[in-house]
Motif scaffolding. Structure first.
Motif, PDB file in Angstrom:
ATOM      1  N   ALA A  92     -13.360   4.572   4.151  1.00  0.00           N
ATOM      2  CA  ALA A  92     -12.358   4.811   3.112  1.00  0.00           C
ATOM      3  C   ALA A  92     -10.951   4.748   3.688  1.00  0.00           C
ATOM      4  O   ALA A  92     -10.040   4.158   3.084  1.00  0.00           O
ATOM      5  CB  ALA A  92     -12.601   6.168   2.454  1.00  0.00           C
ATOM      6  N   ALA A  93     -10.750   5.341   4.870  1.00  0.00           N
ATOM      7  CA  ALA A  93      -9.428   5.315   5.502  1.00  0.00           C
ATOM      8  C   ALA A  93      -9.020   3.891   5.849  1.00  0.00           C
ATOM      9  O   ALA A  93      -7.874   3.480   5.608  1.00  0.00           O
ATOM     10  CB  ALA A  93      -9.428   6.195   6.753  1.00  0.00           C
ATOM     11  N   ALA A  94      -9.950   3.124   6.407  1.00  0.00           N
ATOM     12  CA  ALA A  94      -9.650   1.736   6.772  1.00  0.00           C
ATOM     13  C   ALA A  94      -9.369   0.890   5.534  1.00  0.00           C
ATOM     14  O   ALA A  94      -8.460   0.053   5.530  1.00  0.00           O
ATOM     15  CB  ALA A  94     -10.811   1.149   7.569  1.00  0.00           C
ATOM     16  N   ARG A  95     -10.131   1.102   4.468  1.00  0.00           N
ATOM     17  CA  ARG A  95      -9.916   0.356   3.220  1.00  0.00           C
ATOM     18  C   ARG A  95      -8.536   0.646   2.642  1.00  0.00           C
ATOM     19  O   ARG A  95      -7.866  -0.246   2.109  1.00  0.00           O
ATOM     20  CB  ARG A  95     -10.991   0.720   2.192  1.00  0.00           C
ATOM     21  N   PHE A  96      -8.110   1.906   2.719  1.00  0.00           N
ATOM     22  CA  PHE A  96      -6.800   2.283   2.207  1.00  0.00           C
ATOM     23  C   PHE A  96      -5.701   1.530   2.954  1.00  0.00           C
ATOM     24  O   PHE A  96      -4.750   1.018   2.347  1.00  0.00           O
ATOM     25  CB  PHE A  96      -6.613   3.796   2.352  1.00  0.00           C
ATOM     26  N   VAL A  97      -5.808   1.453   4.274  1.00  0.00           N
ATOM     27  CA  VAL A  97      -4.810   0.738   5.070  1.00  0.00           C
ATOM     28  C   VAL A  97      -4.877  -0.758   4.774  1.00  0.00           C
ATOM     29  O   VAL A  97      -3.839  -1.424   4.640  1.00  0.00           O
ATOM     30  CB  VAL A  97      -5.003   1.015   6.570  1.00  0.00           C
ATOM     31  N   GLU A  98      -6.079  -1.303   4.654  1.00  0.00           N
ATOM     32  CA  GLU A  98      -6.232  -2.712   4.290  1.00  0.00           C
ATOM     33  C   GLU A  98      -5.548  -3.029   2.968  1.00  0.00           C
ATOM     34  O   GLU A  98      -4.963  -4.090   2.785  1.00  0.00           O
ATOM     35  CB  GLU A  98      -7.715  -3.068   4.173  1.00  0.00           C
ATOM     36  N   ALA A  99      -5.619  -2.086   2.038  1.00  0.00           N
ATOM     37  CA  ALA A  99      -5.043  -2.288   0.712  1.00  0.00           C
ATOM     38  C   ALA A  99      -3.522  -2.221   0.717  1.00  0.00           C
ATOM     39  O   ALA A  99      -2.878  -2.639  -0.249  1.00  0.00           O
ATOM     40  CB  ALA A  99      -5.601  -1.251  -0.260  1.00  0.00           C
ATOM     41  N   GLY A 100      -2.933  -1.687   1.791  1.00  0.00           N
ATOM     42  CA  GLY A 100      -1.480  -1.593   1.890  1.00  0.00           C
ATOM     43  C   GLY A 100      -0.958  -0.182   2.040  1.00  0.00           C
ATOM     44  O   GLY A 100       0.256   0.032   2.023  1.00  0.00           O
ATOM     45  N   GLY A 101      -1.856   0.807   2.204  1.00  0.00           N
ATOM     46  CA  GLY A 101      -1.442   2.196   2.320  1.00  0.00           C
ATOM     47  C   GLY A 101      -0.980   2.553   3.718  1.00  0.00           C
ATOM     48  O   GLY A 101      -1.297   1.867   4.694  1.00  0.00           O
ATOM     49  N   ASP A 102      -0.236   3.663   3.804  1.00  0.00           N
ATOM     50  CA  ASP A 102       0.360   4.086   5.077  1.00  0.00           C
ATOM     51  C   ASP A 102      -0.146   5.432   5.591  1.00  0.00           C
ATOM     52  O   ASP A 102      -0.346   5.595   6.780  1.00  0.00           O
ATOM     53  CB  ASP A 102       1.881   4.178   4.930  1.00  0.00           C
ATOM     54  N   MET A 103      -0.294   6.439   4.708  1.00  0.00           N
ATOM     55  CA  MET A 103      -0.684   7.775   5.153  1.00  0.00           C
ATOM     56  C   MET A 103      -1.890   8.271   4.362  1.00  0.00           C
ATOM     57  O   MET A 103      -1.878   8.281   3.120  1.00  0.00           O
ATOM     58  CB  MET A 103       0.472   8.772   5.021  1.00  0.00           C
ATOM     59  N   VAL A 104      -2.925   8.690   5.076  1.00  0.00           N
ATOM     60  CA  VAL A 104      -4.176   9.178   4.494  1.00  0.00           C
ATOM     61  C   VAL A 104      -4.056  10.688   4.315  1.00  0.00           C
ATOM     62  O   VAL A 104      -3.951  11.428   5.287  1.00  0.00           O
ATOM     63  CB  VAL A 104      -5.367   8.842   5.413  1.00  0.00           C
ATOM     64  N   LEU A 105      -4.095  11.142   3.069  1.00  0.00           N
ATOM     65  CA  LEU A 105      -3.924  12.568   2.788  1.00  0.00           C
ATOM     66  C   LEU A 105      -5.266  13.283   2.718  1.00  0.00           C
ATOM     67  O   LEU A 105      -6.150  12.901   1.956  1.00  0.00           O
ATOM     68  CB  LEU A 105      -3.181  12.743   1.459  1.00  0.00           C
ATOM     69  N   MET A 106      -5.413  14.319   3.532  1.00  0.00           N
ATOM     70  CA  MET A 106      -6.539  15.252   3.459  1.00  0.00           C
ATOM     71  C   MET A 106      -7.899  14.560   3.448  1.00  0.00           C
ATOM     72  O   MET A 106      -8.730  14.804   2.586  1.00  0.00           O
ATOM     73  CB  MET A 106      -6.392  16.143   2.216  1.00  0.00           C
TER      74      MET A 106
END
Length: 432
Positions: free
Chosen positions: A374-388
């Motif tokens: 999930a964290a890697a997918r978020f960054v792949e999608a363009g996200g910067d900071m993973v919350l909680m």
């Protein structure tokens, strides 16, 4: 205690122009793209500021007799972000992309102080931010000491980049951790719905000014507010009167006013929950939620307050776990959707600041995706900071594994960390 209203024209921080480190990804339309993971190749966010630091008196070097060819211009001095990135390991960079609770950092059930356990946790995982809730607030001085202690430990860990200290202080009776704690003599407000009903953006500005001043005084640097959701579904169980209005234009005016006023106090605001939680049914805390809007409908309604926040200089936008089958059609919550983050938020709305996820512990994510993935997918999608994330160490390892396997590039990580550093410069945490 009624706090003074800042003069926005005189005190608005010009530094709050977060680095456009990665260049916005152009919107390619909202046609369905199953499992899209494109767009990882954006250039490094280490800014190119030609001529910065050059001695203007040395613009032209001595040349040979008879030569009219000027010498090459000197190399620009490296920016703060470039120098910090060059000094960081991949592990340290990824740690900056994590936002955790004080309990996760200290490894305890309830954290009310920053002591040796917090210090050890920060040394092991020098995260980029810590979020505090009502349970962490037991008194005025207690909270101030806890925040300052955590920042002190973060300065001594990793490469010495201080953490963001954040909370949810929206105002009103529903979500205001500090004002509703009973430990602080600060002004309390009606829910934002009633502020919006007044139809006067200066009221929203007053809210942002007041909240920004008292949070900054206590030791916070980031507020997960304002709510930019348009309440178009009256039966919505999550947003309700946290929203300013059911009218997108009213929401846009209120959000922009609050963002500008909060920035003027030195507090960083974060507009939430993109692409808009006001039309959804269900609660992303417990499972998947959906917005049935088309891409054009989102652009005409839900996107307006977020566009206003972007134009007002908002440095953070939080993305919600909202599926948009008629807009993205990729079967993914917005937090994991390249279409919604890279194409819509960055491309269509032009946002160049820090994209943070909503809590990754919510059922919409935790029930359907493995933590590291999930964290890697978020960054792949363009996200910067993973919350909680439910497990910040697993989230870190998932992102690192994605880099070592070639799924993500280290340049892509650098983009996010450069944005984070820029926001910390704007908050006065890192020297500009």
């Amino acid at each position: 205690m009624r706090l003074p209203v800042a003069d926005l024209t005189l005190t608005r921080r010009q530094a709050l122009k977060v680095l456009g480190a990665a260049g916005a990804v152009a919107l390619g339309g909202c046609a369905a793209q199953q499992g899209s993971t494109a767009g990882q190749g954006a250039a490094s966010a280490a800014g190119q500021d030609a001529g910065r630091g050059a001695d203007q008196g040395d613009a032209l070097a001595d040349t040979d007799a008879g030569s009219d060819e000027p010498a090459a211009a000197p190399e620009p001095a490296p920016t703060t972000a470039e120098k910090l990135l060059a000094s960081m390991t991949l592990e340290q960079k990824v740690a900056q992309m994590l936002f955790v609770t004080p309990e996760q950092l200290a490894g305890v059930e309830l954290a009310t102080k920053a002591g040796p356990l917090t210090q050890a946790g920060m040394a092991d995982l020098p995260v980029g931010g810590v979020i505090y809730f009502s349970q962490n607030i037991k008194g005025d001085q207690q909270l101030r000491d806890m925040l300052s202690g955590t920042v002190k430990f973060s300065r001594a860990s990793g490469v010495g980049i201080p953490v963001f200290t954040a909370t949810d202080e929206e105002g009103g009776s529903l979500v205001a951790r500090v004002a509703n704690s009973g430990f602080f003599d600060v002004e309390r407000f009606s829910n934002m719905w009633w502020i919006g009903q007044e139809g006067d953006p200066t009221r929203a500005a007053y809210v942002g000014n007041s909240i920004g001043f008292y949070l900054r005084d206590i030791g916070f640097t980031l507020d997960f507010a304002p709510v930019a959701d348009v309440l178009t579904n009256p039966s919505n169980p999550v947003i309700g009167h946290r929203s300013f209005s059911s009218d997108p234009q009213v929401c846009a005016e209120m959000v922009a006013a609050e963002v500008q006023a909060m920035l003027a106090t030195g507090m960083l605001p974060c507009a939430k929950h993109f692409p808009g939680h006001g039309d959804t049914r269900g609660d992303s805390h417990t499972g998947a939620v959906y917005s049935c809007r088309t891409a054009d409908e989102l652009h005409e309604c839900e996107y307006l307050p977020f566009q206003a926040a972007v134009e007002a200089g908002c440095p953070f936008i939080m993305v919600g776990h909202i599926q948009t089958p008629n807009a993205a059609g990729d079967g993914l919550p917005a937090t994991l959707s390249h279409i919604m983050i890279a194409e819509a938020l960055r491309g269509r709305l032009g946002f160049t600041g820090v994209v943070i996820s909503d809590s990754m512990s919510m059922g919409a994510i935790s029930q359907n995706f493995e933590v590291g993935d999930a964290a890697a997918r978020f960054v792949e999608a363009g996200g910067d900071m993973v919350l909680m994330s439910p497990d910040p160490w697993a989230a870190r390892d998932g992102i690192i594994e994605a880099v070592t396997s070639g799924r993500l590039t280290e340049d892509r990580i650098n983009e996010s960390v450069a944005r984070i550093i820029a926001a910390k410069q704007a908050a006065g945490l890192v020297e500009a």
